[in-house]
Design a protein around this motif. Structure first.
Motif, short mmCIF file in Angstrom:
data_model
loop_
_atom_site.label_atom_id
_atom_site.label_comp_id
_atom_site.label_asym_id
_atom_site.label_seq_id
_atom_site.Cartn_x
_atom_site.Cartn_y
_atom_site.Cartn_z
N TYR A 172 0.84 -1.20 0.00
CA TYR A 172 0.00 0.00 0.00
C TYR A 172 0.88 1.25 0.00
O TYR A 172 2.00 1.24 0.52
N ALA A 185 1.97 -5.55 2.07
CA ALA A 185 0.79 -6.21 2.63
C ALA A 185 0.79 -7.68 2.27
O ALA A 185 0.31 -8.53 3.03
N GLY A 229 -3.40 -9.99 5.48
CA GLY A 229 -3.41 -9.84 4.02
C GLY A 229 -4.56 -10.53 3.32
O GLY A 229 -4.61 -10.56 2.09
N SER A 276 -7.95 -9.85 2.98
CA SER A 276 -8.81 -9.02 2.13
C SER A 276 -8.02 -8.41 0.97
O SER A 276 -8.55 -8.27 -0.15
N THR A 277 -6.77 -8.07 1.21
CA THR A 277 -5.92 -7.57 0.13
C THR A 277 -5.79 -8.62 -0.97
O THR A 277 -5.85 -8.30 -2.16
N LYS A 334 -8.84 -8.69 -3.18
CA LYS A 334 -8.88 -7.52 -4.07
C LYS A 334 -7.89 -7.65 -5.22
O LYS A 334 -8.15 -7.18 -6.33
N LEU A 382 -7.08 -4.18 -6.93
CA LEU A 382 -5.77 -3.63 -6.64
C LEU A 382 -4.78 -4.22 -7.64
O LEU A 382 -4.87 -5.42 -7.96
#
Length: 278
Positions: A14, A21, A44, A46-47, A50, A56
């Protein structure tokens, strides 16, 4: 069989963060698998979801979905293969009625009306919400809202469904209801399910568990292997299930149980067999 999701050395940081992350994430998921992504808050999870959905962009590495490399050119086509069920279904509602809401994604795809009406009826029937078609989503219970959210996703017939803590706001009965619906849909439609969760009821459904810690993969394992190692469970922030804790206490008391994780029924069967031998 080619994997439906493949990540190779994927890293993401990020803006203004001191550490990534996610760092050098590599794994493969086969079609029709149920995979649980677990770990502490900030690990990590939810990252990762995405990144898989293209919300992302990865700093480095390769993400492939259904054989297509994720890029700016392919992201919109790839998103048609992926549906996400969020923790709070209220965040997904856009229609005045249940059937309007389920139809929303199909309208965006310019589906002919006759086909769309049939698809909405089919999706609501799959989640047992046909009789609520003309109700306002805001008048439904939490479990009913989550069923409508699922109907809106399966109406689009994606290849992959990501459950992002999607049962965490439900009571135990509602949680089991949703999980059974998802298991039935997985078997009926051949969907691949990626479940981001802390819930043991959701984890035990999984064919594969990917445990994250501090942005790295701690373990890729099966339910039985993970639940047989209480120290590993604690290390990744999971509370060992009741049967695992009970097995440890029973072995400490001198009862010669197997060390492998047991479901409640299998543990009861083993205890009964031991009783018959005494």
């Amino acid at each position: 069989m080619d994997p439906i999701i493949s990540l190779q050395d994927v890293t993401f940081t990020y803006e203004n963060a001191q550490h990534p992350a996610l760092s050098e994430i590599t794994f493969q998921i086969q079609p029709q698998q149920w995979v649980a992504i677990v770990g502490l808050n900030g690990s990590g999870k939810s990252t990762l979801s995405k990144l898989i959905n293209g919300l992302l962009p990865a700093d480095s590495g390769t993400i492939k979905i259904a054989g297509k490399v994720l890029s700016e050119q392919t992201v919109w086509n790839i998103r048609r293969d992926i549906g996400i069920i969020f923790q709070n279904p209220d965040h997904q509602f856009v229609g005045a009625t249940v059937e309007d809401d389920v139809a929303f994604g199909l309208e965006n795809q310019n589906m002919p009306r006759t086909k769309m009406v049939a698809r909405v009826k089919w999706a609501l029937a799959q989640v047992h919400m046909t009789e609520f078609a003309h109700k306002a989503p805001q008048t439904l219970s939490g479990g009913q809202k989550q069923r409508v959210a699922i109907a809106g996703i399966i109406a689009l017939q994606p290849k992959i469904i990501i459950m992002d803590e999607s049962t965490s706001m439900l009571d135990p009965n509602g949680r089991q209801d949703i999980l059974q619906i998802m298991r039935n849909l997985q078997q009926q439609l051949g969907i691949t399910i990626l479940s981001i969760t802390h819930d043991m009821a959701e984890i035990v459904q999984a064919d594969l568990i990917i445990a994250l810690k501090d942005g790295k993969i701690q373990k890729q394992t099966t339910v039985q292997e993970l639940f047989s190692d209480i120290d590993s469970l604690t290390n990744i922030g999971l509370q060992p299930p009741f049967t695992s804790r009970l097995q440890v206490l029973l072995r400490q008391a001198g009862i010669p149980l197997t060390t492998a994780y047991q479901t409640k029924q299998r543990l009861a069967d083993e205890l009964w067999q031991l009783h018959l031998k005494t």
